[in-house]
Design an enzyme around this catalytic site. Sequence first.
Site, short mmCIF file in Angstrom:
data_model
loop_
_atom_site.label_atom_id
_atom_site.label_comp_id
_atom_site.label_asym_id
_atom_site.label_seq_id
_atom_site.Cartn_x
_atom_site.Cartn_y
_atom_site.Cartn_z
N ASP A 130 0.85 -1.19 0.00
CA ASP A 130 0.00 0.00 0.00
C ASP A 130 0.89 1.24 0.00
OD1 ASP A 130 -2.29 1.86 0.86
OD2 ASP A 130 -3.29 -0.08 0.89
N PRO A 138 -0.16 6.52 17.35
CA PRO A 138 -0.41 5.91 18.67
C PRO A 138 -0.91 4.47 18.59
CG PRO A 138 -1.27 8.14 18.61
CD PRO A 138 -0.80 7.84 17.22
N HIS A 161 -3.43 6.05 3.68
CA HIS A 161 -4.22 4.88 3.27
C HIS A 161 -3.66 3.60 3.87
CE1 HIS A 161 -5.94 1.90 0.36
NE2 HIS A 161 -7.00 2.68 0.53
N VAL A 269 -7.24 -15.03 -6.73
CA VAL A 269 -7.27 -13.87 -5.84
C VAL A 269 -8.63 -13.84 -5.15
CG1 VAL A 269 -7.32 -11.34 -5.74
CG2 VAL A 269 -5.62 -12.51 -7.16
N ASP A 292 -15.78 -12.81 -4.48
CA ASP A 292 -15.86 -14.05 -3.70
C ASP A 292 -16.71 -13.89 -2.45
OD1 ASP A 292 -13.99 -15.99 -5.07
OD2 ASP A 292 -12.66 -14.27 -4.86
N SER A 317 -11.48 -0.75 0.10
CA SER A 317 -10.16 -0.75 0.74
C SER A 317 -10.21 -1.32 2.14
CB SER A 317 -9.60 0.67 0.83
OG SER A 317 -8.88 1.02 -0.30
#
Length: 474
Positions: A130, A138, A161, A269, A292, A317
């Site tokens: 990513d 933190p 992200h 995948v 899936d 995401s």
Amino acid sequence: MRSLMTLILAAAAAAVIGPAEAASTTGPATIVRLTAVASCAEPAALTAAGARKVDAKLRLWRLDPDAAGSLLPALERRGSVAAKQLERTYDIAATAVDPDPLQTEEWWLAQIGVEGQTPPGPGVPVTIVDSGVDVEHPEFAGRPDLSVLNAQEPAGIGGEHGTSVASVIGAPVNGVGLVGIYPQAVLRSWDAARGEGTRLESADIAAGILAAARSGRGVINLSLGGDRDLPIELAVSEAVATGSLVVAASGNDGTRGSPIGYPAALPHVTTVAATDRSGGVAPFSSRSPYVDVAAPGDDILVASALDKNWHPSSGTSFSSPIVAGAAAWLWTARPDLDAGQVAEIIRRSARDIDQAGRDPASGFGMLNVQAALALPSPIRDPFEPNDDVDEVSPAGDRNLRKAPPLTTVTRRASSIDGRVDAWEDPRDVFRVWLPAGRRVTFRLSGTADGDLLLHRANVQTVPVRSPARGVLLR
């Protein structure tokens, strides 16, 4: 269609990969895959021209526009180029950020069958390819079992992200912020970001997948999407061949016609759609036959690298890392499984939502961790990826598993069990030796309809809908 099939027949050196470098400002680079012979003869000329080696084993090089213009025609004249493409840039798969105050409830935990379940200690790792993780946030400062596979060098809003994705998987029980689906997960981060850290280029994504795969079996999360891409496809194939599970976001184009996106649509995948608070598929979640399972992805509380705080965010995401974390939890609790079995259990144990049965919006349904932990192990599906001739032929350019023939001069009979799936794994290809002038018997049995075809040894590819040419038996 998913089918359990039994077929009975009577008859690397890894490159050292560094941090992402600055992108060219004069246009896209060109990714070149050398032929096997050229991989020995051409590196010196490529290096002298300023090309960057992406991966030695896959014979991939990155040529900036100037190098491509001066060197690529000569490489092609010498027959040194096996494949080429302009480098593609991938968008991260988040859709929206809500700046409202920190929420105190992670509503999504109730949807996926984790209530009453105790996550295990550290086990199977999850690698996040990513935009990098803010290790000083933190949520992560001093967190055990968090490592980086390259320099985390986010610029601008880079790291936002990747930090958010990591928190969904493995935010620990530390008295601050939120708790991820697998709080003690072993987390690894590969920073593939360029520029401001919101776009990732394919060579760097592929390098992260390869770094994760070559570190040993694990789960690889890809909360990103774009067009079909050679480096990423090759890297995913190697990850599958070496025993890793790749999980990807389905995409956020549900309101824009759901164009097919990659790596979500690649074979093997595990592709994840997003649901909302109501338990239905979120409107933004991309629909496709490659989906899936589904997992919560709307209004998800995540860690923010921008202000070292927390906020709600939405997109596939965040559905993808929920499934990636659940897969690592399942695999840690049941270490006898292989990656394909983990993926199949995640699918088979899902709770049906949306349309009855498998559907393009939610796949097999909502992730159900409790059911997954209890589901009996499916049979193994050996030698994957073995989807076409190039992946099983000794001379094949993508023959990674080096699977032996099912029958040989000394072994005249053999049997094999496996699984096929209309979208994830539509065919399994095996090599067989046939005795000249002798009767040969083939038997195929399964839980659903299937085709068995015998092709000549010189066939180059086996289409899913195979024509009669080159077929000896059908």
